[in-house]
Design a protein around this motif. Structure first.
Motif, PDB file in Angstrom:
ATOM      1  N   PRO A 196       0.893  -1.364  -0.005  1.00 40.14           N
ATOM      2  CA  PRO A 196       0.014  -0.053  -0.089  1.00 40.14           C
ATOM      3  C   PRO A 196       0.734   1.367  -0.101  1.00 40.14           C
ATOM      4  O   PRO A 196       1.860   1.314   0.693  1.00 40.14           O
ATOM      5  CB  PRO A 196      -0.790  -0.169   1.405  1.00 40.14           C
ATOM      6  N   ARG A 197       0.390   2.289  -0.599  1.00 45.88           N
ATOM      7  CA  ARG A 197       1.005   3.520  -0.688  1.00 45.88           C
ATOM      8  C   ARG A 197       0.917   4.438   0.299  1.00 45.88           C
ATOM      9  O   ARG A 197      -0.236   4.630   0.689  1.00 45.88           O
ATOM     10  CB  ARG A 197       0.822   4.320  -2.156  1.00 45.88           C
ATOM     11  N   LYS A 198       1.975   4.795   0.826  1.00 47.21           N
ATOM     12  CA  LYS A 198       1.703   5.844   2.304  1.00 47.21           C
ATOM     13  C   LYS A 198       1.973   7.185   1.996  1.00 47.21           C
ATOM     14  O   LYS A 198       2.996   7.300   1.109  1.00 47.21           O
ATOM     15  CB  LYS A 198       2.633   5.262   3.326  1.00 47.21           C
ATOM     16  N   ARG A 199       1.082   7.905   1.982  1.00 49.50           N
ATOM     17  CA  ARG A 199       1.346   9.553   1.828  1.00 49.50           C
ATOM     18  C   ARG A 199       1.893  10.300   2.942  1.00 49.50           C
ATOM     19  O   ARG A 199       1.594   9.607   4.155  1.00 49.50           O
ATOM     20  CB  ARG A 199      -0.082  10.116   1.398  1.00 49.50           C
ATOM     21  N   PRO A 200       2.799  11.041   2.770  1.00 53.87           N
ATOM     22  CA  PRO A 200       3.538  11.688   4.092  1.00 53.87           C
ATOM     23  C   PRO A 200       2.509  12.544   4.505  1.00 53.87           C
ATOM     24  O   PRO A 200       1.584  12.938   4.130  1.00 53.87           O
ATOM     25  CB  PRO A 200       4.741  12.595   3.433  1.00 53.87           C
ATOM     26  N   GLN A 201       2.606  12.780   5.850  1.00 53.65           N
ATOM     27  CA  GLN A 201       1.569  13.528   6.617  1.00 53.65           C
ATOM     28  C   GLN A 201       1.711  15.107   6.250  1.00 53.65           C
ATOM     29  O   GLN A 201       2.933  15.454   6.133  1.00 53.65           O
ATOM     30  CB  GLN A 201       1.883  13.402   8.155  1.00 53.65           C
ATOM     31  N   THR A 202       0.575  15.817   6.102  1.00 53.21           N
ATOM     32  CA  THR A 202       0.653  16.992   5.828  1.00 53.21           C
ATOM     33  C   THR A 202       1.095  17.898   7.099  1.00 53.21           C
ATOM     34  O   THR A 202       0.569  17.615   8.073  1.00 53.21           O
ATOM     35  CB  THR A 202      -0.796  17.389   5.243  1.00 53.21           C
ATOM     36  N   ARG A 203       1.997  18.795   6.934  1.00 53.57           N
ATOM     37  CA  ARG A 203       2.567  19.597   7.906  1.00 53.57           C
ATOM     38  C   ARG A 203       2.137  20.959   7.849  1.00 53.57           C
ATOM     39  O   ARG A 203       2.222  21.613   6.699  1.00 53.57           O
ATOM     40  CB  ARG A 203       3.925  19.667   8.101  1.00 53.57           C
ATOM     41  N   LEU A 204       1.502  21.516   8.749  1.00 55.87           N
ATOM     42  CA  LEU A 204       0.998  22.779   8.699  1.00 55.87           C
ATOM     43  C   LEU A 204       1.917  23.774   9.578  1.00 55.87           C
ATOM     44  O   LEU A 204       2.213  23.272  10.854  1.00 55.87           O
ATOM     45  CB  LEU A 204      -0.659  23.320   9.264  1.00 55.87           C
ATOM     46  N   ARG A 205       2.304  24.932   9.241  1.00 50.15           N
ATOM     47  CA  ARG A 205       3.037  25.765   9.932  1.00 50.15           C
ATOM     48  C   ARG A 205       2.501  26.899  10.565  1.00 50.15           C
ATOM     49  O   ARG A 205       1.464  27.510   9.747  1.00 50.15           O
ATOM     50  CB  ARG A 205       4.337  26.491   9.226  1.00 50.15           C
ATOM     51  N   VAL A 206       2.035  27.025  11.765  1.00 54.64           N
ATOM     52  CA  VAL A 206       1.305  27.867  12.297  1.00 54.64           C
ATOM     53  C   VAL A 206       2.173  28.891  13.029  1.00 54.64           C
ATOM     54  O   VAL A 206       2.977  28.753  13.877  1.00 54.64           O
ATOM     55  CB  VAL A 206       0.412  27.044  13.736  1.00 54.64           C
ATOM     56  N   THR A 207       2.034  30.309  12.602  1.00 52.71           N
ATOM     57  CA  THR A 207       2.718  31.272  13.360  1.00 52.71           C
ATOM     58  C   THR A 207       1.874  32.479  13.818  1.00 52.71           C
ATOM     59  O   THR A 207       0.993  32.908  13.181  1.00 52.71           O
ATOM     60  CB  THR A 207       3.764  32.069  12.217  1.00 52.71           C
ATOM     61  N   PRO A 208       1.992  32.793  15.132  1.00 57.62           N
ATOM     62  CA  PRO A 208       1.168  33.700  15.708  1.00 57.62           C
ATOM     63  C   PRO A 208       1.473  35.120  15.384  1.00 57.62           C
ATOM     64  O   PRO A 208       2.509  35.468  14.818  1.00 57.62           O
ATOM     65  CB  PRO A 208       1.140  33.577  17.118  1.00 57.62           C
ATOM     66  N   TYR A 209       0.527  36.012  15.061  1.00 62.27           N
ATOM     67  CA  TYR A 209       0.696  37.441  14.771  1.00 62.27           C
ATOM     68  C   TYR A 209       1.581  38.034  15.765  1.00 62.27           C
ATOM     69  O   TYR A 209       2.201  39.428  15.650  1.00 62.27           O
ATOM     70  CB  TYR A 209      -0.522  37.918  14.497  1.00 62.27           C
ATOM     71  N   TYR A 210       1.560  37.537  17.011  1.00 57.37           N
ATOM     72  CA  TYR A 210       2.286  38.260  18.115  1.00 57.37           C
ATOM     73  C   TYR A 210       2.584  37.186  19.128  1.00 57.37           C
ATOM     74  O   TYR A 210       2.064  36.156  19.093  1.00 57.37           O
ATOM     75  CB  TYR A 210       1.152  39.283  18.890  1.00 57.37           C
ATOM     76  N   THR A 211       3.369  37.716  20.045  1.00 60.11           N
ATOM     77  CA  THR A 211       3.938  36.582  21.061  1.00 60.11           C
ATOM     78  C   THR A 211       3.148  36.848  22.290  1.00 60.11           C
ATOM     79  O   THR A 211       3.060  37.936  22.915  1.00 60.11           O
ATOM     80  CB  THR A 211       5.492  36.949  21.413  1.00 60.11           C
ATOM     81  N   PRO A 212       2.377  35.853  22.803  1.00 58.65           N
ATOM     82  CA  PRO A 212       1.179  35.953  23.743  1.00 58.65           C
ATOM     83  C   PRO A 212       2.134  36.047  24.930  1.00 58.65           C
ATOM     84  O   PRO A 212       2.729  35.165  25.458  1.00 58.65           O
ATOM     85  CB  PRO A 212       0.568  34.765  23.672  1.00 58.65           C
ATOM     86  N   ASP A 213       2.305  37.345  25.923  1.00 59.22           N
ATOM     87  CA  ASP A 213       3.002  37.444  26.971  1.00 59.22           C
ATOM     88  C   ASP A 213       1.828  38.002  28.028  1.00 59.22           C
ATOM     89  O   ASP A 213       2.259  38.317  29.327  1.00 59.22           O
ATOM     90  CB  ASP A 213       4.153  38.338  26.820  1.00 59.22           C
ATOM     91  N   GLY A 214       0.731  38.027  27.842  1.00 58.94           N
ATOM     92  CA  GLY A 214      -0.446  38.360  28.835  1.00 58.94           C
ATOM     93  C   GLY A 214      -0.551  39.720  29.327  1.00 58.94           C
ATOM     94  O   GLY A 214      -1.010  40.194  30.179  1.00 58.94           O
ATOM     95  N   VAL A 215       0.306  40.749  28.396  1.00 60.99           N
ATOM     96  CA  VAL A 215       0.183  42.018  28.802  1.00 60.99           C
ATOM     97  C   VAL A 215      -0.284  42.768  27.668  1.00 60.99           C
ATOM     98  O   VAL A 215      -0.054  42.562  26.441  1.00 60.99           O
ATOM     99  CB  VAL A 215       1.782  42.742  29.021  1.00 60.99           C
TER     100      VAL A 215
END
Length: 97
Positions: free
Chosen positions: A38-57
């Motif tokens: 059986p042919r195996k497809r490589p897993q799809t990888r999604l790159r998630v980048t936030p618009y800001y760095t969450p620091d709580g302030v």
């Protein structure tokens, strides 16, 4: 007309030549070596980048290296359908230290 009669006679002869009972056919066994892997497809990888760095302030800006956060806490009246209540309220801001 002669051409048409030959076609009909030829078709009738073919139907008479076929057997009129159930036809038994044997299936060929497939060996495990004949089956492709059986042919195996490589897993799809999604790159998630936030618009800001969450620091709580909030607000998100750099007040400077020696900034101090000052907060004022008071009680304020809130008018609600159930009646007037007094709740704590805090407001903060940055100042240079």
């Amino acid at each position: 007309m002669g051409l048409f009669s030959q076609v009909c006679v030829g078709a009738h002869a073919q139907t008479l030549a076929q057997p009129h009972g159930p036809v038994v056919r044997m299936a060929q066994a497939i060996s495990p070596d004949d089956v492709p892997p059986p042919r195996k497809r490589p897993q799809t990888r999604l790159r998630v980048t936030p618009y800001y760095t969450p620091d709580g302030v909030y607000p998100r800006y750099n007040p400077g290296p020696d900034a101090v956060r000052e907060c004022n806490a008071t009680y304020v009246q809130e008018f609600r359908p159930s009646g007037t209540v007094i709740v704590p309220h805090m407001s903060c801001y940055w100042r240079r230290g």
